[in-house]
Design an enzyme around this catalytic site. Structure first.
Site, PDB file in Angstrom:
ATOM      1  N   TYR A 168      46.690  47.880  40.341  1.00 43.19           N
ATOM      2  CA  TYR A 168      46.635  46.469  39.941  1.00 43.19           C
ATOM      3  C   TYR A 168      46.121  45.604  41.082  1.00 43.19           C
ATOM      4  CZ  TYR A 168      48.180  41.687  39.270  1.00 43.19           C
ATOM      5  OH  TYR A 168      48.214  40.320  39.207  1.00 43.19           O
ATOM      6  N   SER A 213      45.758  37.169  42.904  1.00 40.28           N
ATOM      7  CA  SER A 213      47.159  37.510  43.166  1.00 40.28           C
ATOM      8  C   SER A 213      47.396  37.716  44.646  1.00 40.28           C
ATOM      9  CB  SER A 213      47.504  38.801  42.410  1.00 40.28           C
ATOM     10  OG  SER A 213      48.719  39.347  42.854  1.00 40.28           O
ATOM     11  N   LYS A 224      42.392  43.308  41.677  1.00 38.36           N
ATOM     12  CA  LYS A 224      42.247  41.910  42.092  1.00 38.36           C
ATOM     13  C   LYS A 224      41.355  41.818  43.333  1.00 38.36           C
ATOM     14  CE  LYS A 224      44.625  40.017  38.826  1.00 38.36           C
ATOM     15  NZ  LYS A 224      43.936  39.232  37.783  1.00 38.36           N
TER      16      LYS A 224
END
Length: 337
Positions: free
Chosen positions: A150, A125, A154
């Site tokens: 989040y 991402s 990643k």
């Protein structure tokens, strides 16, 4: 050739399964249906004429992962989508994100590297860049401190993959997405979040069809053209095709490094209000929205430099923002009909 797709009934995963099957791959889907519907299998079959093999597995259960790979030891590649993905939710429930996004990655890699071929495509991402210092963002941009759990998962995920590839047979491509939107033009599959949408476009379409009273726009005091956040919105079909190209690169041993990284976006940034107004224009529907406080974890702007993907992968986007919004609206109307 057998390819495993984890999270393969999710939004991006299902579209990638379609493109893989269109290119003749045998696809095995793993999904625990935590944020997807089993009916997506039927949609994939309607588009491609073939239903992929499906296993309902929670990848947090290490024994289940081991059993799966014992049955599918002829796998030649794996595309890993299975992860929790909402920035706001991750801020409120970080342990869920660390368990679901990190533990599952470790368990999958442990089994994959035991196979003769360990070709791995990672769903990463643009959040790994944090608030990038310059626009558009290149793959060489420094990785800033994550703005959310989040985003941190990643970043950590990419580090794990690089460490493993250094000492094993793992070859990997890290695909850093910007903001995937839209639906398959057939309207057989699309984005169908369970509960309240966490992403902009499904919230827009649900508001337009009357399922939501109004859309919340998180902040209008950012230093942008209209005060709202800017993102790079890419059609999910374009995004899915990039996964097939990246996997084929590994299978053909064309990769120049054990781990390669590519941005996937359009190269153009659009503000939240610009997306709303573009949707209103293509749909003829008025979208009710209100300005609310900024949301923790949001960066001001993020849009991609896609030169590397275009020059090395030979991949480029073909569909516009308007194409994506029109397909999302067509999908929403079909789902609610």
């Amino acid at each position: 050739m057998k390819v495993v797709v984890t999270g393969g009934l999710g939004f991006i995963g299902s579209h990638t399964v379609v493109e893989l099957q269109n290119q003749g791959f045998e696809v095995v889907v793993i999904d625990n249906l935590s944020n997807a519907s089993i009916s997506v299998l039927d949609g994939i079959e309607k588009i491609t004429g073939k239903k992929p093999f499906f296993e309902n597995i929670d990848l947090r259960e290490k024994g289940s992962v081991q059993n799966f790979f014992q049955k599918h030891s002829d796998t030649v590649g794996l595309i890993h989508f299975a992860a929790s993905k909402a920035v706001g939710e991750s801020v409120g429930n970080p342990l869920l994100y660390y368990e679901n996004n990190i533990n599952t990655l470790v368990y999958v890699l442990q089994e994959l590297i035991a196979l003769p071929q360990a070709n791995f495509i990672f769903s990463s991402s643009c959040t790994v860049y944090g608030q990038a210092e310059t626009m558009p963002i290149t793959e060489d941009a420094s990785v800033q401190p994550a703005m959310s759990p989040y985003g941190n998962t990643k970043q950590i995920g990419e580090e794990i993959i690089k460490d493993v590839a250094r000492v094993t047979n793992l070859s990997s491509v890290l695909l850093r997405y910007f903001n995937p939107i839209g639906a398959h033009p057939s309207a057989e599959i699309g984005e169908l979040p369970l509960g309240v949408p966490q992403n902009l476009v499904p919230f827009i379409t649900q508001a337009a069809i009357g399922l939501r009273k109004e859309l919340s726009v998180f902040g209008n005091d950012y230093p942008t053209v209209d005060g709202t956040c800017i993102r790079d919105y890419i059609h999910v079909v374009d995004l899915a095709k990039a996964h097939v190209v990246a996997l084929q690169r590994l299978l053909d041993k064309q990769n120049l490094e054990k781990v390669e990284t590519f941005n996937l976006g359009t190269g153009t940034g659009s503000s939240v209000l610009e997306v709303i107004h573009a949707f209103e224009k293509i749909s003829g529907q008025k979208v009710q929205y209100k300005i609310v406080d900024r949301r923790e974890g949001d960066v001001v702007q993020a849009y991609a430099n896609t030169d590397k993907a275009r020059e090395i992968l030979g991949w480029n986007t073909e569909l516009s923002l308007e194409d994506a919004l029109a397909s999302a609206w067509k999908w929403e109307q079909k789902v609610r009909s």
